[in-house]
Design a protein around this motif. Sequence first.
Motif, PDB file in Angstrom:
ATOM      1  N   LEU A 122      39.601  25.137  34.811  1.00 12.39           N
ATOM      2  CA  LEU A 122      39.503  26.494  33.670  1.00 12.39           C
ATOM      3  C   LEU A 122      38.196  27.077  33.853  1.00 12.39           C
ATOM      4  CD1 LEU A 122      41.622  25.225  30.754  1.00 12.39           C
ATOM      5  CD2 LEU A 122      42.059  27.285  32.091  1.00 12.39           C
ATOM      6  N   GLN A 123      37.037  26.070  33.788  1.00 17.36           N
ATOM      7  CA  GLN A 123      35.688  26.761  34.036  1.00 17.36           C
ATOM      8  C   GLN A 123      35.516  27.467  35.245  1.00 17.36           C
ATOM      9  OE1 GLN A 123      33.275  27.129  31.677  1.00 17.36           O
ATOM     10  NE2 GLN A 123      34.020  25.866  30.286  1.00 17.36           N
ATOM     11  N   GLN A 124      36.033  26.969  36.384  1.00 16.24           N
ATOM     12  CA  GLN A 124      35.880  27.676  37.885  1.00 16.24           C
ATOM     13  C   GLN A 124      36.716  28.900  37.737  1.00 16.24           C
ATOM     14  OE1 GLN A 124      36.662  25.224  41.369  1.00 16.24           O
ATOM     15  NE2 GLN A 124      35.639  23.486  40.257  1.00 16.24           N
ATOM     16  N   ILE A 125      37.913  28.975  37.233  1.00 17.22           N
ATOM     17  CA  ILE A 125      38.637  30.185  37.188  1.00 17.22           C
ATOM     18  C   ILE A 125      37.886  31.317  36.361  1.00 17.22           C
ATOM     19  CG2 ILE A 125      40.855  31.106  36.240  1.00 17.22           C
ATOM     20  CD1 ILE A 125      42.098  28.562  37.176  1.00 17.22           C
ATOM     21  N   LYS A 126      37.375  30.634  35.294  1.00 16.59           N
ATOM     22  CA  LYS A 126      36.680  31.762  34.311  1.00 16.59           C
ATOM     23  C   LYS A 126      35.325  32.342  34.835  1.00 16.59           C
ATOM     24  CE  LYS A 126      34.558  31.666  29.969  1.00 16.59           C
ATOM     25  NZ  LYS A 126      34.094  31.153  28.439  1.00 16.59           N
ATOM     26  N   ALA A 127      34.676  31.391  35.737  1.00 17.66           N
ATOM     27  CA  ALA A 127      33.632  32.073  36.566  1.00 17.66           C
ATOM     28  C   ALA A 127      33.926  33.096  37.514  1.00 17.66           C
ATOM     29  CB  ALA A 127      32.871  30.915  37.123  1.00 17.66           C
ATOM     30  N   ARG A 128      35.071  32.737  38.244  1.00 15.72           N
ATOM     31  CA  ARG A 128      35.444  33.703  39.328  1.00 15.72           C
ATOM     32  C   ARG A 128      36.276  34.912  38.652  1.00 15.72           C
ATOM     33  NH1 ARG A 128      37.884  29.518  44.170  1.00 15.72           N
ATOM     34  NH2 ARG A 128      36.139  28.333  44.055  1.00 15.72           N
ATOM     35  N   THR A 129      36.657  34.693  37.558  1.00 16.79           N
ATOM     36  CA  THR A 129      37.154  36.058  36.653  1.00 16.79           C
ATOM     37  C   THR A 129      35.930  36.784  36.189  1.00 16.79           C
ATOM     38  OG1 THR A 129      39.160  34.681  35.854  1.00 16.79           O
ATOM     39  CG2 THR A 129      38.639  36.934  35.188  1.00 16.79           C
ATOM     40  N   ILE A 130      34.963  36.414  35.798  1.00 15.68           N
ATOM     41  CA  ILE A 130      33.747  36.945  35.525  1.00 15.68           C
ATOM     42  C   ILE A 130      33.044  37.676  36.762  1.00 15.68           C
ATOM     43  CG2 ILE A 130      31.522  36.841  34.525  1.00 15.68           C
ATOM     44  CD1 ILE A 130      32.749  34.556  32.543  1.00 15.68           C
ATOM     45  N   SER A 131      33.005  37.005  37.764  1.00 15.42           N
ATOM     46  CA  SER A 131      32.504  37.560  38.902  1.00 15.42           C
ATOM     47  C   SER A 131      33.240  38.731  39.157  1.00 15.42           C
ATOM     48  CB  SER A 131      32.577  36.404  39.919  1.00 15.42           C
ATOM     49  OG  SER A 131      32.078  36.978  41.285  1.00 15.42           O
ATOM     50  N   LEU A 132      34.548  38.414  39.469  1.00 15.74           N
ATOM     51  CA  LEU A 132      35.315  39.897  39.778  1.00 15.74           C
ATOM     52  C   LEU A 132      35.023  40.971  38.879  1.00 15.74           C
ATOM     53  CD1 LEU A 132      37.465  41.294  41.393  1.00 15.74           C
ATOM     54  CD2 LEU A 132      39.446  40.075  39.737  1.00 15.74           C
ATOM     55  N   PHE A 133      34.912  40.714  37.179  1.00 17.85           N
ATOM     56  CA  PHE A 133      34.708  41.655  36.404  1.00 17.85           C
ATOM     57  C   PHE A 133      33.313  42.253  36.675  1.00 17.85           C
ATOM     58  CE2 PHE A 133      32.062  42.581  32.742  1.00 17.85           C
ATOM     59  CZ  PHE A 133      32.758  43.406  31.709  1.00 17.85           C
ATOM     60  N   GLU A 134      32.473  41.565  37.120  1.00 18.46           N
ATOM     61  CA  GLU A 134      30.938  42.217  37.574  1.00 18.46           C
ATOM     62  C   GLU A 134      31.020  43.122  38.601  1.00 18.46           C
ATOM     63  OE1 GLU A 134      28.161  39.006  37.642  1.00 18.46           O
ATOM     64  OE2 GLU A 134      27.494  39.654  35.740  1.00 18.46           O
ATOM     65  N   THR A 135      31.967  42.557  39.880  1.00 20.63           N
ATOM     66  CA  THR A 135      32.206  43.602  40.815  1.00 20.63           C
ATOM     67  C   THR A 135      32.818  44.823  40.504  1.00 20.63           C
ATOM     68  OG1 THR A 135      32.435  41.658  42.269  1.00 20.63           O
ATOM     69  CG2 THR A 135      33.491  43.764  43.050  1.00 20.63           C
ATOM     70  N   LEU A 136      33.831  44.721  39.660  1.00 19.83           N
ATOM     71  CA  LEU A 136      34.419  46.077  39.235  1.00 19.83           C
ATOM     72  C   LEU A 136      33.798  46.828  38.402  1.00 19.83           C
ATOM     73  CD1 LEU A 136      38.112  44.653  38.445  1.00 19.83           C
ATOM     74  CD2 LEU A 136      37.270  45.459  40.438  1.00 19.83           C
ATOM     75  N   MET A 137      32.959  46.415  37.561  1.00 17.03           N
ATOM     76  CA  MET A 137      32.045  47.012  36.722  1.00 17.03           C
ATOM     77  C   MET A 137      31.016  48.043  37.708  1.00 17.03           C
ATOM     78  SD  MET A 137      33.071  47.035  33.608  1.00 17.03           S
ATOM     79  CE  MET A 137      31.565  47.872  32.841  1.00 17.03           C
ATOM     80  N   HIS A 138      30.667  47.040  38.789  1.00 17.17           N
ATOM     81  CA  HIS A 138      29.528  47.684  39.642  1.00 17.17           C
ATOM     82  C   HIS A 138      30.291  49.036  40.274  1.00 17.17           C
ATOM     83  CE1 HIS A 138      26.531  48.245  42.674  1.00 17.17           C
ATOM     84  NE2 HIS A 138      27.265  48.073  43.707  1.00 17.17           N
ATOM     85  N   LEU A 139      31.518  48.783  40.698  1.00 18.61           N
ATOM     86  CA  LEU A 139      32.121  49.834  41.503  1.00 18.61           C
ATOM     87  C   LEU A 139      32.454  50.802  40.541  1.00 18.61           C
ATOM     88  CD1 LEU A 139      34.888  47.504  43.442  1.00 18.61           C
ATOM     89  CD2 LEU A 139      33.113  48.945  44.252  1.00 18.61           C
TER      90      LEU A 139
END
Length: 432
Positions: free
Chosen positions: A124-141
Amino acid sequence: MKLWDKGANIDDKIINFTVGNDREIDTHIAKYDVQATRAHVKMLNKIGILTDKELKDLLPQLDILEAHTQNPDFFIEPEYEDIHSKLEAELTLILGETGKKVHTARSRNDQVLVALQLYYKEQLQQIKARTISLFETLMHLGETHQSKLLPGYTHLQVAMPSSFGLWFTAYAELLIDDVILLNATQDIVDQNPLGSAAGYGSSFPIDRQMTTKELGFATMKYNVVAAQMARGKSERTLASTLGSLANTLSRFAMDVCLYMSQNFGFVSFPEQLTTGSSIMPHKKNPDVFELIRGKCNKIQALSTEMVLITNNLPSGYHRDYQLLKENTISAVESMKDILEIFDYAIGQVQVKEIDLNDDKYKYLFTVDSINDLVVEGKSFREAYQEIGGQVQAGTYKPEAGKNHTHIGSIHNPGFAEIKAKMRKYSTALDIK
């Protein structure tokens, strides 16, 4: 070797059916079974079941076994039912009678439970970290393409102006809801079941507070019957949470597939991220996003499966629970892969210029035109009828460029507020 072997001959057909593919599945939880055993033997030493010498002999062997479980070629041999029987057999092979003592005050039931809870916690921690990474990518886009207008659709009909800034960050903000659910699921699985044994505790004076602390659980499942009944409930909760995240990603993937098609032509991707056709040389297919969509839809079905397997089971352990492991672990591993490839691919998206003067977009600004008339003093109903009449008569002339100023709209998308919201629920990494 079987942990429940009493010396009777059991039909091989029965053994093969009941073991199923546990050997393959258990490679995912092998590390956690070793960790739980380490905490357990330390506790057995504290209460006087294991001597200091026995503990001293066990700990380095457990370290070796844990390292072995991390090798890519690690497997569980056919002579063992599962990781639990393999672990005890290997300790017994090396340490003799000492190895035979590690199962004291445990059942295979709580061994499986604690290993799965530890696995779920870490994943769950790994999934959460990857979700947040995708969040940051989308915010940048979203910030990069904030000023680029995008036709908005309802019923797949041209509706109102939107923007790439809103599109990317809409999915980013939806991911926050999924992080909230991941946090809640983390709280549910972060409870130590070790010590519940077969579901009714032990007459040994075990120290469950000690194992809880040793394993890094936030708390324990105090009631031993509740601990055993948590199996199934944890999986249902996890499946529901993964389903929510999968829903966000599958809808986004569908948008990408739609927007890549020539009929829309809003986005594209580098050639190396697409696939081709065996007979049509012009094809650039969004196979990655189609597979994401399909895999996410498969994950969304998991919740129903978990409910149907566990619904109305009475208290206590039942072998039905064995069937929860395979598809739950598969969904967890699949979700990690999906998040990684989604983040990798969407980060390379190519946003195209859209000609909003194209005839198919000429009614995109009708609502803005109505609002202009309202500002001039007409009632909304009168303004609606006037613009509607122009549309019917074919005389409507769009006027682009109207500012949308309220929070969360095209020209005031609320990027800072969305980031602040994610920061509130994120402990995996800082949101820039």
